[in-house]
Scaffold this motif. Structure first.
Motif, PDB file in Angstrom:
ATOM      1  N   PRO A   1      53.598   4.590  15.956  1.00  0.00           N
ATOM      2  CA  PRO A   1      53.719   5.943  16.328  1.00  0.00           C
ATOM      3  C   PRO A   1      53.859   6.614  15.015  1.00  0.00           C
ATOM      4  CG  PRO A   1      55.496   4.549  17.240  1.00  0.00           C
ATOM      5  CD  PRO A   1      54.758   3.629  16.446  1.00  0.00           C
ATOM      6  N   HIS A   2      53.149   7.801  15.153  1.00  0.00           N
ATOM      7  CA  HIS A   2      53.255   8.758  13.861  1.00  0.00           C
ATOM      8  C   HIS A   2      54.663   9.513  13.830  1.00  0.00           C
ATOM      9  CE1 HIS A   2      51.828  11.889  11.033  1.00  0.00           C
ATOM     10  NE2 HIS A   2      52.482  12.726  11.683  1.00  0.00           N
ATOM     11  N   PRO A   3      55.088   9.430  12.610  1.00  0.00           N
ATOM     12  CA  PRO A   3      54.708   9.274  11.388  1.00  0.00           C
ATOM     13  C   PRO A   3      55.265   8.045  10.641  1.00  0.00           C
ATOM     14  CG  PRO A   3      57.030  10.515  11.270  1.00  0.00           C
ATOM     15  CD  PRO A   3      56.450  10.125  12.821  1.00  0.00           C
ATOM     16  N   VAL A   4      55.296   7.118  11.480  1.00  0.00           N
ATOM     17  CA  VAL A   4      55.677   5.593  10.964  1.00  0.00           C
ATOM     18  C   VAL A   4      54.855   5.276   9.926  1.00  0.00           C
ATOM     19  CG1 VAL A   4      56.368   3.382  11.443  1.00  0.00           C
ATOM     20  CG2 VAL A   4      57.195   5.138  12.851  1.00  0.00           C
ATOM     21  N   GLN A   5      55.288   4.837   8.882  1.00  0.00           N
ATOM     22  CA  GLN A   5      54.589   4.089   7.787  1.00  0.00           C
ATOM     23  C   GLN A   5      55.200   2.573   7.581  1.00  0.00           C
ATOM     24  OE1 GLN A   5      54.110   6.153   4.038  1.00  0.00           O
ATOM     25  NE2 GLN A   5      53.125   7.827   4.999  1.00  0.00           N
ATOM     26  N   VAL A   6      54.582   1.615   8.050  1.00  0.00           N
ATOM     27  CA  VAL A   6      55.251   0.309   8.085  1.00  0.00           C
ATOM     28  C   VAL A   6      55.074  -0.146   6.590  1.00  0.00           C
ATOM     29  CG1 VAL A   6      54.853  -2.348   8.772  1.00  0.00           C
ATOM     30  CG2 VAL A   6      54.453  -0.412  10.390  1.00  0.00           C
ATOM     31  N   HIS A   7      56.406  -0.459   5.989  1.00  0.00           N
ATOM     32  CA  HIS A   7      56.551  -1.050   4.900  1.00  0.00           C
ATOM     33  C   HIS A   7      56.969  -2.744   4.913  1.00  0.00           C
ATOM     34  CE1 HIS A   7      56.503   2.568   2.124  1.00  0.00           C
ATOM     35  NE2 HIS A   7      56.553   3.051   3.130  1.00  0.00           N
ATOM     36  N   GLY A   8      57.618  -2.941   5.916  1.00  0.00           N
ATOM     37  CA  GLY A   8      58.033  -4.374   6.101  1.00  0.00           C
ATOM     38  C   GLY A   8      57.674  -4.961   7.394  1.00  0.00           C
ATOM     39  N   MET A   9      57.758  -6.145   7.517  1.00  0.00           N
ATOM     40  CA  MET A   9      57.338  -6.761   8.840  1.00  0.00           C
ATOM     41  C   MET A   9      57.640  -8.210   8.908  1.00  0.00           C
ATOM     42  SD  MET A   9      53.630  -5.776  10.624  1.00  0.00           S
ATOM     43  CE  MET A   9      52.568  -6.925   9.448  1.00  0.00           C
TER      44      MET A   9
ATOM     45  N   TYR B   1      59.068  -4.220  12.687  1.00  0.00           N
ATOM     46  CA  TYR B   1      58.522  -3.717  11.345  1.00  0.00           C
ATOM     47  C   TYR B   1      59.519  -2.480  11.092  1.00  0.00           C
ATOM     48  CZ  TYR B   1      56.767  -0.178  15.071  1.00  0.00           C
ATOM     49  OH  TYR B   1      56.569   0.496  16.134  1.00  0.00           O
ATOM     50  N   CYS B   2      59.338  -1.921  10.085  1.00  0.00           N
ATOM     51  CA  CYS B   2      60.210  -0.975   9.451  1.00  0.00           C
ATOM     52  C   CYS B   2      59.518  -0.021   8.482  1.00  0.00           C
ATOM     53  CB  CYS B   2      61.521  -1.395   8.949  1.00  0.00           C
ATOM     54  SG  CYS B   2      61.441  -2.174   7.379  1.00  0.00           S
ATOM     55  N   ASP B   3      59.801   1.238   8.202  1.00  0.00           N
ATOM     56  CA  ASP B   3      59.188   2.017   7.246  1.00  0.00           C
ATOM     57  C   ASP B   3      60.281   2.479   6.382  1.00  0.00           C
ATOM     58  OD1 ASP B   3      60.578   4.430   8.304  1.00  0.00           O
ATOM     59  OD2 ASP B   3      58.684   5.387   8.853  1.00  0.00           O
TER      60      ASP B   3
ATOM     61  N   ILE C   1      64.170   0.438  12.642  1.00  0.00           N
ATOM     62  CA  ILE C   1      63.188  -0.669  12.900  1.00  0.00           C
ATOM     63  C   ILE C   1      62.628  -0.475  14.376  1.00  0.00           C
ATOM     64  CG2 ILE C   1      63.038  -2.997  13.306  1.00  0.00           C
ATOM     65  CD1 ILE C   1      65.500  -3.346  11.207  1.00  0.00           C
ATOM     66  N   GLY C   2      61.206  -0.688  14.345  1.00  0.00           N
ATOM     67  CA  GLY C   2      60.617  -0.564  15.551  1.00  0.00           C
ATOM     68  C   GLY C   2      60.151  -2.261  16.002  1.00  0.00           C
ATOM     69  N   TYR C   3      59.819  -2.481  16.944  1.00  0.00           N
ATOM     70  CA  TYR C   3      59.160  -3.826  17.409  1.00  0.00           C
ATOM     71  C   TYR C   3      57.946  -3.566  18.288  1.00  0.00           C
ATOM     72  CZ  TYR C   3      62.279  -3.475  21.453  1.00  0.00           C
ATOM     73  OH  TYR C   3      62.976  -3.086  22.562  1.00  0.00           O
ATOM     74  N   LEU C   4      57.275  -4.670  18.686  1.00  0.00           N
ATOM     75  CA  LEU C   4      56.088  -4.798  19.653  1.00  0.00           C
ATOM     76  C   LEU C   4      55.917  -6.320  19.986  1.00  0.00           C
ATOM     77  CD1 LEU C   4      53.689  -3.379  20.862  1.00  0.00           C
ATOM     78  CD2 LEU C   4      52.507  -4.264  18.967  1.00  0.00           C
ATOM     79  N   ASP C   5      55.914  -6.278  21.314  1.00  0.00           N
ATOM     80  CA  ASP C   5      55.639  -7.743  21.730  1.00  0.00           C
ATOM     81  C   ASP C   5      54.051  -8.092  21.736  1.00  0.00           C
ATOM     82  OD1 ASP C   5      55.170 -10.008  23.217  1.00  0.00           O
ATOM     83  OD2 ASP C   5      56.262  -9.404  25.181  1.00  0.00           O
ATOM     84  N   VAL C   6      53.844  -9.069  20.726  1.00  0.00           N
ATOM     85  CA  VAL C   6      52.436  -9.137  20.478  1.00  0.00           C
ATOM     86  C   VAL C   6      51.749 -10.555  21.187  1.00  0.00           C
ATOM     87  CG1 VAL C   6      52.319  -7.889  18.314  1.00  0.00           C
ATOM     88  CG2 VAL C   6      53.012 -10.204  18.478  1.00  0.00           C
ATOM     89  N   SER C   7      52.584 -10.823  22.519  1.00  0.00           N
ATOM     90  CA  SER C   7      52.126 -12.179  23.238  1.00  0.00           C
ATOM     91  C   SER C   7      50.738 -11.889  23.828  1.00  0.00           C
ATOM     92  CB  SER C   7      53.277 -12.647  24.026  1.00  0.00           C
ATOM     93  OG  SER C   7      53.503 -11.424  25.132  1.00  0.00           O
TER      94      SER C   7
END
Length: 135
Positions: free
Chosen positions: A100-108, A117-119, A124-130
């Motif tokens: 989502p804008h304006p998130v800039q992923v800096h760590g994962m 992930y975080c910026d 912190i945000g997360y996403l199920d990638v299954s």
């Protein structure tokens, strides 16, 4: 004890300016995402030599995390706001999503197929990638 690469390695390596950031370990090798080069460099830490490298999509690679599929890694690009799953052997892209804008992923990192992930300024945000449908 802190063990660092020799200065000669740091000054000549294209991963030099980011050698201590955005790293993952696997099978005794260090994988380093380098924004200046836009590569993931695979380093042998005994000799501090580059074993291989993979060009990743985007303009500024930042976070990396292992994908469930062997030989694949998630790589985040802060400039484009995307995270892609790529095959390290040839850079082929298998999956991609926008954060989502304006998130800039800096760590994962990843655990149980949940990509965290975080910026530099948001929670912190997360996403199920299954990739399993939820319908």
């Amino acid at each position: 004890m802190i063990r660092r690469p020799p200065r000669s390695t740091l000054s000549s390596s294209s991963a030099a300016s980011d050698v201590y950031k955005r790293q993952e370990w696997k099978d005794g090798l260090l994988y380093v995402a380098s924004p200046p080069s836009q590569y993931i460099h695979v380093m042998d830490t005994k000799s501090w030599s580059e074993i291989s490298r993979t060009k990743v999509p985007g303009y500024r690679v930042h976070g990396i995390a292992w994908a469930e599929e062997d030989g694949n890694i998630w790589a985040a690009d802060t400039a484009m706001g995307i995270v892609t799953r790529i095959r390290l052997s040839d850079g082929r892209v298998y999956d991609s999503f926008r954060v989502p804008h304006p998130v800039q992923v800096h760590g994962m990192t990843i655990r149980d197929n949940v990509l965290w992930y975080c910026d530099d300024r948001r929670p912190i945000g997360y996403l199920d990638v299954s990739m399993e449908p939820d319908f």
